[in-house]
Design a protein around this motif. Structure first.
Motif, PDB file in Angstrom:
ATOM      1  N   LYS A  97      -6.066 -27.743 -26.544  1.00 14.15           N
ATOM      2  CA  LYS A  97      -5.650 -29.114 -26.405  1.00 14.15           C
ATOM      3  C   LYS A  97      -4.864 -29.903 -27.334  1.00 14.15           C
ATOM      4  N   ASN A  98      -5.521 -29.496 -28.547  1.00 15.59           N
ATOM      5  CA  ASN A  98      -5.017 -30.112 -29.841  1.00 15.59           C
ATOM      6  C   ASN A  98      -3.606 -29.424 -30.190  1.00 15.59           C
ATOM      7  N   LYS A 127      -1.157 -31.076 -28.042  1.00 15.65           N
ATOM      8  CA  LYS A 127      -0.883 -32.591 -28.734  1.00 15.65           C
ATOM      9  C   LYS A 127      -0.234 -32.574 -29.734  1.00 15.65           C
ATOM     10  N   TRP A 132       1.017 -32.254 -24.443  1.00 19.31           N
ATOM     11  CA  TRP A 132      -0.100 -32.505 -23.744  1.00 19.31           C
ATOM     12  C   TRP A 132      -0.150 -33.642 -22.972  1.00 19.31           C
ATOM     13  N   GLU A 144      -2.494 -35.777 -20.124  1.00 16.97           N
ATOM     14  CA  GLU A 144      -3.734 -36.075 -19.714  1.00 16.97           C
ATOM     15  C   GLU A 144      -3.757 -35.747 -17.910  1.00 16.97           C
TER      16      GLU A 144
END
Length: 228
Positions: free
Chosen positions: A191-192, A195, A200, A202
């Protein structure tokens, strides 16, 4: 640079050794590590050749570490922890065929997968080893195969997501990431990375509902030696 040179040397060595990788033939003791019936002789093999010290590459039991791990894999070719240990030993020694091992590291994985093509964990460990040696295309093949066999395993989806981030194929990476987290994968690394790349998104609330993660075999990851 050192890692790249090691990967090139490893690939060359594996290519030259491909002709000496015979298939596994089941004997009276051994067989499929995932089969309760075949595992009847596992305790004897592990007692004399695959102790905790061997698994952690601390000390061999009957001689070299490569010899003891090799013996284990010659009886149970898809022994998950032994495969991981053999891979780590090869990486630590920067050798495609560690001292004492009868075959190359890749050969042990090839024998395991040919004998037990259904074994998702063996493919995952092989994929990790291939990644650690810079063989990304082959790693992706193994992870894709594992995903087709077990699409609901969160770890596979997570690793595939990492692979596609590395290839900068962010749409695919995001799809695998969403599935991994929906299945309950706990680590935020993927996820990082998404991002940081600005990719990314949500997931919708329905996907965010907590799900129990499937039970997966505990096999330590195979990583490049420190300092590479």
């Amino acid at each position: 640079m050192k890692h790249a040179l090691f990967a090139c040397a490893l690939a060359a060595c594996c290519a030259s050794a491909s002709a000496v990788c015979p298939p596994y033939i089941k004997g009276t003791t051994g067989g499929d590590y995932t089969s309760a019936e075949d595992r009847s002789g596992l305790s004897v093999v592990e007692k004399f050749h695959f102790s905790r010290a061997v698994e952690t590459l601390t000390q061999g039991m009957t001689g070299s570490l490569g010899g003891d791990i090799s013996y284990t894999l010659e009886h149970f070719p898809n022994h998950h922890r032994a495969l991981a240990s053999m891979a780590k030993l090869g990486l630590r020694l920067k050798s495609a065929q560690p001292h004492g091992a009868r075959y190359t590291v890749s050969c042990y994985f090839e024998r395991a997968i040919a004998f037990a093509p259904h074994d998702v964990t063996a493919r995952m460990v092989y994929g990790n080893y291939l990644l650690a040696t810079g063989q990304d295309a082959m790693a992706l093949e193994q992870l894709d195969s594992a995903s087709r066999l077990a699409p609901e395993q969160a770890t596979i989806q997570y690793n595939l997501g990492l692979m596609y981030v590395k290839k900068k194929e962010y749409d695919k990476a995001s799809a695998h990431a969403q599935k991994a987290y929906a299945l309950g994968f706990p680590l935020p690394g993927l996820k990082n990375k998404l991002k940081a790349a600005g990719k990314w998104r949500e997931p919708p609330p329905a996907i965010m509902e907590a799900k129990e993660a499937p039970q997966e075999p505990a096999v330590p990851p195979v990583e490049p030696p420190s300092g590479e």
